[in-house]
Design a protein around this motif. Sequence first.
Motif, PDB file in Angstrom:
ATOM      1  N   ALA A  43      32.845  31.894  41.974  1.00 43.21           N
ATOM      2  CA  ALA A  43      31.931  32.237  43.069  1.00 43.21           C
ATOM      3  C   ALA A  43      32.301  33.612  43.602  1.00 43.21           C
ATOM      4  O   ALA A  43      33.475  33.999  43.584  1.00 43.21           O
ATOM      5  N   ASP A  44      31.308  34.349  44.048  1.00 46.81           N
ATOM      6  CA  ASP A  44      31.599  35.626  44.670  1.00 46.81           C
ATOM      7  C   ASP A  44      32.063  35.365  46.098  1.00 46.81           C
ATOM      8  O   ASP A  44      31.657  34.388  46.718  1.00 46.81           O
ATOM      9  N   ILE A  96      41.771  42.019  33.682  1.00 45.59           N
ATOM     10  CA  ILE A  96      40.785  41.484  34.635  1.00 45.59           C
ATOM     11  C   ILE A  96      41.058  41.927  36.079  1.00 45.59           C
ATOM     12  O   ILE A  96      40.122  42.345  36.769  1.00 45.59           O
ATOM     13  N   PRO A  97      42.288  41.850  36.602  1.00 40.24           N
ATOM     14  CA  PRO A  97      42.499  42.296  37.990  1.00 40.24           C
ATOM     15  C   PRO A  97      42.044  43.735  38.248  1.00 40.24           C
ATOM     16  O   PRO A  97      41.405  44.016  39.270  1.00 40.24           O
ATOM     17  N   GLU A  98      42.320  44.608  37.307  1.00 38.95           N
ATOM     18  CA  GLU A  98      41.891  46.011  37.443  1.00 38.95           C
ATOM     19  C   GLU A  98      40.363  46.110  37.487  1.00 38.95           C
ATOM     20  O   GLU A  98      39.798  46.874  38.276  1.00 38.95           O
ATOM     21  N   GLU A  99      39.692  45.336  36.665  1.00 35.06           N
ATOM     22  CA  GLU A  99      38.229  45.370  36.639  1.00 35.06           C
ATOM     23  C   GLU A  99      37.634  44.821  37.933  1.00 35.06           C
ATOM     24  O   GLU A  99      36.617  45.310  38.406  1.00 35.06           O
ATOM     25  N   VAL A 100      38.277  43.806  38.513  1.00 36.82           N
ATOM     26  CA  VAL A 100      37.806  43.257  39.786  1.00 36.82           C
ATOM     27  C   VAL A 100      37.949  44.309  40.890  1.00 36.82           C
ATOM     28  O   VAL A 100      37.047  44.476  41.710  1.00 36.82           O
ATOM     29  N   VAL A 101      39.074  45.027  40.898  1.00 32.09           N
ATOM     30  CA  VAL A 101      39.273  46.079  41.905  1.00 32.09           C
ATOM     31  C   VAL A 101      38.196  47.151  41.757  1.00 32.09           C
ATOM     32  O   VAL A 101      37.596  47.582  42.742  1.00 32.09           O
ATOM     33  N   GLN A 102      37.915  47.560  40.532  1.00 32.67           N
ATOM     34  CA  GLN A 102      36.897  48.592  40.300  1.00 32.67           C
ATOM     35  C   GLN A 102      35.513  48.111  40.716  1.00 32.67           C
ATOM     36  O   GLN A 102      34.749  48.848  41.331  1.00 32.67           O
ATOM     37  N   GLN A 107      32.449  39.075  39.800  1.00 34.90           N
ATOM     38  CA  GLN A 107      31.444  38.940  38.747  1.00 34.90           C
ATOM     39  C   GLN A 107      31.635  40.050  37.708  1.00 34.90           C
ATOM     40  O   GLN A 107      30.845  40.969  37.586  1.00 34.90           O
ATOM     41  N   VAL A 108      32.739  39.946  36.959  1.00 38.48           N
ATOM     42  CA  VAL A 108      33.022  40.885  35.880  1.00 38.48           C
ATOM     43  C   VAL A 108      32.991  40.123  34.561  1.00 38.48           C
ATOM     44  O   VAL A 108      33.127  38.892  34.538  1.00 38.48           O
ATOM     45  N   ILE A 121      42.374  33.682  35.459  1.00 39.60           N
ATOM     46  CA  ILE A 121      42.793  34.784  36.338  1.00 39.60           C
ATOM     47  C   ILE A 121      41.747  35.001  37.432  1.00 39.60           C
ATOM     48  O   ILE A 121      42.086  35.163  38.606  1.00 39.60           O
ATOM     49  N   LEU A 122      40.476  35.001  37.060  1.00 41.46           N
ATOM     50  CA  LEU A 122      39.408  35.164  38.059  1.00 41.46           C
ATOM     51  C   LEU A 122      39.439  34.045  39.094  1.00 41.46           C
ATOM     52  O   LEU A 122      39.249  34.284  40.287  1.00 41.46           O
ATOM     53  N   LYS A 123      39.697  32.821  38.653  1.00 44.56           N
ATOM     54  CA  LYS A 123      39.751  31.695  39.592  1.00 44.56           C
ATOM     55  C   LYS A 123      40.946  31.844  40.535  1.00 44.56           C
ATOM     56  O   LYS A 123      40.836  31.514  41.720  1.00 44.56           O
ATOM     57  N   ALA A 124      42.066  32.340  40.041  1.00 38.06           N
ATOM     58  CA  ALA A 124      43.227  32.573  40.906  1.00 38.06           C
ATOM     59  C   ALA A 124      42.899  33.626  41.965  1.00 38.06           C
ATOM     60  O   ALA A 124      43.262  33.479  43.140  1.00 38.06           O
TER      61      ALA A 124
END
Length: 137
Positions: A43-44, A96-102, A107-108, A121-124
């Motif tokens: 979820a966002d 993934i963490p880097e992409e979420v920050v960017q 929703q990456v 990782i996204l769920k964490a």
Amino acid sequence: MINVKNILIIVICILILCGGVYGIKYFMDVKQYKEAIKEIKIADVDLSKIKDGNYPGEFETSFIGAEVNVKVEKHKIVDIELVKHKNERGKKAEIIPEEVVQAQSLQVDTVSGATNSSKVILKAIENALKSADKIKQ
């Protein structure tokens, strides 16, 4: 008197039985793992509701787990530290963490070949942000 042949047969039967029990347990664990991965929905999170701070989050399945620290400043994700990543072949998902920050969004795209680790990782990260959202402001 029991001879060596009979002892050997008994030992082989015990080994076969133990192997069968282990095999059945392993296949049940794999089935449970696959179901858990399939059910992960990301979820966002509304960053405008998140106060500045560092927020820990984690998520774990049978074979894959992740622990993160998400740093938020001025309602933006400024850093995500991947503290722990238990994986099989999902090392590629550690981007993934880097992409979420960017993206400033959960929703990456998942990483091909490491989809399950990407989801974990996204769920964490989502769990960290949701715990921050629950803190009284």
